[in-house]
Motif scaffolding. Structure first.
Motif, PDB file in Angstrom:
ATOM      1  N   UNK A   6       0.833  -1.207   0.000  1.00  0.00           N
ATOM      2  CA  UNK A   6       0.000   0.000   0.000  1.00  0.00           C
ATOM      3  C   UNK A   6       0.867   1.256   0.000  1.00  0.00           C
ATOM      4  N   UNK A   7       1.938   1.252   0.793  1.00  0.00           N
ATOM      5  CA  UNK A   7       2.837   2.414   0.859  1.00  0.00           C
ATOM      6  C   UNK A   7       3.510   2.661  -0.487  1.00  0.00           C
ATOM      7  N   UNK A   8       4.037   1.607  -1.101  1.00  0.00           N
ATOM      8  CA  UNK A   8       4.710   1.756  -2.394  1.00  0.00           C
ATOM      9  C   UNK A   8       3.724   2.236  -3.450  1.00  0.00           C
ATOM     10  N   UNK A   9       2.497   1.692  -3.441  1.00  0.00           N
ATOM     11  CA  UNK A   9       1.492   2.080  -4.424  1.00  0.00           C
ATOM     12  C   UNK A   9       1.118   3.554  -4.284  1.00  0.00           C
ATOM     13  N   UNK A  10       0.803   3.978  -3.058  1.00  0.00           N
ATOM     14  CA  UNK A  10       0.398   5.366  -2.829  1.00  0.00           C
ATOM     15  C   UNK A  10       1.527   6.330  -3.182  1.00  0.00           C
ATOM     16  N   UNK A  11       2.733   6.027  -2.703  1.00  0.00           N
ATOM     17  CA  UNK A  11       3.860   6.925  -2.948  1.00  0.00           C
ATOM     18  C   UNK A  11       4.183   6.989  -4.434  1.00  0.00           C
ATOM     19  N   UNK A  12       4.070   5.845  -5.132  1.00  0.00           N
ATOM     20  CA  UNK A  12       4.354   5.818  -6.570  1.00  0.00           C
ATOM     21  C   UNK A  12       3.345   6.655  -7.344  1.00  0.00           C
ATOM     22  N   UNK A  13       2.069   6.569  -6.972  1.00  0.00           N
ATOM     23  CA  UNK A  13       1.036   7.362  -7.651  1.00  0.00           C
ATOM     24  C   UNK A  13       1.317   8.849  -7.482  1.00  0.00           C
ATOM     25  N   UNK A  14       1.664   9.253  -6.262  1.00  0.00           N
ATOM     26  CA  UNK A  14       1.953  10.664  -6.002  1.00  0.00           C
ATOM     27  C   UNK A  14       3.159  11.128  -6.809  1.00  0.00           C
ATOM     28  N   UNK A  15       4.224  10.309  -6.835  1.00  0.00           N
ATOM     29  CA  UNK A  15       5.436  10.671  -7.571  1.00  0.00           C
ATOM     30  C   UNK A  15       5.147  10.761  -9.067  1.00  0.00           C
ATOM     31  N   UNK A  16       4.402   9.795  -9.604  1.00  0.00           N
ATOM     32  CA  UNK A  16       4.101   9.798 -11.038  1.00  0.00           C
ATOM     33  C   UNK A  16       3.320  11.051 -11.416  1.00  0.00           C
ATOM     34  N   UNK A  17       2.308  11.405 -10.626  1.00  0.00           N
ATOM     35  CA  UNK A  17       1.527  12.617 -10.917  1.00  0.00           C
ATOM     36  C   UNK A  17       2.409  13.853 -10.829  1.00  0.00           C
ATOM     37  N   UNK A  18       3.248  13.923  -9.805  1.00  0.00           N
ATOM     38  CA  UNK A  18       4.124  15.088  -9.632  1.00  0.00           C
ATOM     39  C   UNK A  18       5.067  15.233 -10.826  1.00  0.00           C
ATOM     40  N   UNK A  19       5.753  14.163 -11.148  1.00  0.00           N
ATOM     41  CA  UNK A  19       6.737  14.231 -12.229  1.00  0.00           C
ATOM     42  C   UNK A  19       6.075  14.409 -13.588  1.00  0.00           C
ATOM     43  N   UNK A  20       4.865  13.875 -13.753  1.00  0.00           N
ATOM     44  CA  UNK A  20       4.179  14.058 -15.038  1.00  0.00           C
ATOM     45  C   UNK A  20       3.873  15.536 -15.275  1.00  0.00           C
ATOM     46  N   UNK A  21       3.640  16.302 -14.200  1.00  0.00           N
ATOM     47  CA  UNK A  21       3.432  17.737 -14.355  1.00  0.00           C
ATOM     48  C   UNK A  21       4.648  18.400 -14.973  1.00  0.00           C
ATOM     49  N   UNK A  22       5.841  18.103 -14.421  1.00  0.00           N
ATOM     50  CA  UNK A  22       7.081  18.639 -15.001  1.00  0.00           C
ATOM     51  C   UNK A  22       7.244  18.152 -16.442  1.00  0.00           C
ATOM     52  N   UNK A  23       7.003  16.862 -16.660  1.00  0.00           N
ATOM     53  CA  UNK A  23       7.190  16.246 -17.966  1.00  0.00           C
ATOM     54  C   UNK A  23       6.298  16.900 -19.029  1.00  0.00           C
ATOM     55  N   UNK A  24       5.024  17.069 -18.709  1.00  0.00           N
ATOM     56  CA  UNK A  24       4.060  17.582 -19.694  1.00  0.00           C
ATOM     57  C   UNK A  24       4.403  19.014 -20.111  1.00  0.00           C
ATOM     58  N   UNK A  25       4.678  19.868 -19.140  1.00  0.00           N
ATOM     59  CA  UNK A  25       4.927  21.269 -19.480  1.00  0.00           C
ATOM     60  C   UNK A  25       6.325  21.474 -20.069  1.00  0.00           C
ATOM     61  N   UNK A  26       7.261  20.591 -19.731  1.00  0.00           N
ATOM     62  CA  UNK A  26       8.559  20.642 -20.405  1.00  0.00           C
ATOM     63  C   UNK A  26       8.398  20.305 -21.884  1.00  0.00           C
ATOM     64  N   UNK A  27       7.604  19.286 -22.160  1.00  0.00           N
ATOM     65  CA  UNK A  27       7.346  18.914 -23.557  1.00  0.00           C
ATOM     66  C   UNK A  27       6.668  20.057 -24.308  1.00  0.00           C
ATOM     67  N   UNK A  28       5.699  20.705 -23.674  1.00  0.00           N
ATOM     68  CA  UNK A  28       5.008  21.824 -24.310  1.00  0.00           C
ATOM     69  C   UNK A  28       5.970  22.979 -24.609  1.00  0.00           C
ATOM     70  N   UNK A  29       7.009  23.118 -23.791  1.00  0.00           N
ATOM     71  CA  UNK A  29       7.992  24.194 -23.991  1.00  0.00           C
ATOM     72  C   UNK A  29       9.127  23.770 -24.931  1.00  0.00           C
ATOM     73  N   UNK A  30       9.005  22.584 -25.524  1.00  0.00           N
ATOM     74  CA  UNK A  30      10.019  22.041 -26.432  1.00  0.00           C
ATOM     75  C   UNK A  30      11.345  21.776 -25.726  1.00  0.00           C
ATOM     76  N   UNK A  31      11.273  21.524 -24.418  1.00  0.00           N
ATOM     77  CA  UNK A  31      12.453  21.118 -23.660  1.00  0.00           C
ATOM     78  C   UNK A  31      12.607  19.608 -23.803  1.00  0.00           C
ATOM     79  N   UNK A  32      13.807  19.153 -24.110  1.00  0.00           N
ATOM     80  CA  UNK A  32      14.049  17.726 -24.257  1.00  0.00           C
ATOM     81  C   UNK A  32      14.033  17.054 -22.890  1.00  0.00           C
ATOM     82  N   UNK A  33      13.101  16.122 -22.703  1.00  0.00           N
ATOM     83  CA  UNK A  33      13.051  15.322 -21.474  1.00  0.00           C
ATOM     84  C   UNK A  33      13.761  14.013 -21.761  1.00  0.00           C
ATOM     85  N   UNK A  34      14.926  13.847 -21.187  1.00  0.00           N
ATOM     86  CA  UNK A  34      15.741  12.668 -21.474  1.00  0.00           C
ATOM     87  C   UNK A  34      15.238  11.423 -20.763  1.00  0.00           C
TER      88      UNK A  34
END
Length: 421
Positions: A6-34
């Motif tokens: 349960x801990x790994x699942x909850x923490x992973x969901x939070x991390x994925x949502x957090x990082x996807x925010x950076x990922x999505x807007x970096x892509x929109x700004x044409x920043x290369x996400x390696x």
């Protein structure tokens, strides 16, 4: 084991949502996400997308989005390094491998003499078995195989983080915490639907506790209380206000049922408050609303209530001094998750929302190396009209990383002491 999962699942969901925010807007700004990584430490698995490599790493304690920029490539390829190059039919480099210990019969081993993988896009070096320096053109979309086998893309200067506008960079930095708040709202909205609605503030009884003063007086679910001890009642909160100051006292109560008005006498029980005083209780719960708009509004309200509570704690520390007990690290989160598991998946959903809000706010604190610290540097650049030098910014980030690391050690140790205490 259930708590760990349960801990790994909850923490992973939070991390994925957090990082996807950076990922999505970096892509929109044409920043290369390696790289988009879930977890830290040694790599377990990776999948190479068109531009981004998605990795799963061993330690489930976070994640990151690796954006190109800030001379990252200049520090990766240095004079004297041993590389393996793979070229296309025109002799242009398509793959640069730093993993020289792996067999690669299609590649050409070279010793690097000079390179520019940001502007001119070339590598000069001496191929194995030769003595003359050769110059190789490098594709703007060439792959770079790192020492651990992770495949990322080279980063021309126009695809790097610092090449985006200041507003695009600010939005990219803010997007992670923003997604934490969005996740919390979604979790609370889903919780409202799954648990059959959200409590309303209407003076209508939703349920009556067995053997309570309300049950003994004949009150039922659906009754609308209109008056208590001569005080007009227009909300459920008003019921508690009218009853709490009269434990074990007879009170006249008026309610409506099926359009008819009824009057009864009730004697609230005495319950002990947190300050040791006694308060009166009737034994009724508020009615629930399944109106979708009400549930959505309640999701926002609940998230905002937690945000206000966290900022109140931060304000208290500013006023009264730092208190490490106001922080919780992975040990505390695991311990709390273990307790929430017993409440079922609805309890886990509620905990997911609360934890997501907290992590979003923590990431917005103006500490170097956190998203809030990066936003402060963006604001400084906006005011100055130019960014700080890379050297100064690097020093600031190093200080921030050290501070965060020391704080995490202190918080974790404090959590362990509380856990075993």
């Amino acid at each position: 084991m259930q708590s760990i999962v349960a801990f790994i699942l909850i923490f992973s969901i939070i991390v994925i949502f957090h990082e996807f925010g950076h990922f999505y807007f970096a892509k929109r700004a044409n920043i290369l996400v390696r790289e988009f990584s879930i977890g830290m430490g040694p790599k377990i698995y990776h999948y190479q997308g068109d531009e981004t490599t998605y990795t799963l790493r061993l330690l489930p304690i976070g994640g990151y989005v690796r954006m190109a920029g800030l001379d990252e490539m200049a520090e990766t390829i240095e004079r004297g390094m041993q590389l393996i190059l793979e070229t296309d039919s025109d002799g242009q480099v398509e793959t640069i491998s730093l993993a020289t210990d792996q067999q690669n019969y299609n590649g050409l081993p070279i010793e690097v003499f000079a390179s520019d993988l940001e502007d001119e896009m070339f590598i000069e070096g001496i191929p194995f078995g030769q003595t003359d320096v050769r110059r190789f053109r490098v594709s703007r979309t060439a792959n770079l195989v790192e020492a651990d086998g992770t495949i990322i893309k080279v980063a021309p200067s126009d695809r790097q983080f610092q090449s985006a506008s200041i507003w695009q960079r600010m939005l990219t930095n803010f997007a992670g915490p923003m997604n934490n708040f969005i996740l919390a709202v979604l979790a609370f909205i889903l919780l409202g639907f799954f648990q059959g609605g959200v409590p309303t503030n209407d003076p209508v009884i939703g349920d009556v506790v067995d053997s309570s003063p309300a049950a003994d007086a004949g009150l039922q679910a659906g009754d609308q209380i209109t008056e208590i001890a001569g005080q007009s009642i227009d909300s459920f909160a008003a019921i508690g206000d009218a009853v709490s100051n009269h434990p074990k006292e007879e009170l006249d109560l008026t309610y409506q049922r099926d359009g008819k008005e009824h009057s009864i006498t009730v004697t609230p029980t005495a319950a002990q408050a947190s300050d040791g005083s006694q308060i009166g209780q009737l034994g009724v719960t508020p009615s629930q609303s399944m109106n979708p708009l009400t549930i959505i509004a309640a999701g926002f309200q609940r998230a905002w209530a937690i945000i206000a509570m966290v900022f109140a704690v931060i304000g208290s520390m500013v006023k009264n001094g730092f208190d490490i007990n106001n922080f919780g690290g992975p040990v505390y989160m695991y311990q709390a998750t273990s307790q929430v598991v017993s409440m079922g998946w609805l309890g886990l959903l509620s905990w997911l929302g609360a934890l997501s809000v907290n992590l979003g706010i923590v990431n917005l604190l103006p500490i170097p190396a956190l998203d809030g610290g990066k936003l402060v540097l963006n604001l400084i650049e906006l005011v100055r009209g130019k960014p700080l030098s890379h050297k100064i910014e690097a020093y600031i980030n190093i200080v921030g990383v050290v501070l965060v690391f020391l704080l995490m050690i202190a918080v974790t140790w404090n959590d362990i002491m509380r856990f075993f205490g």
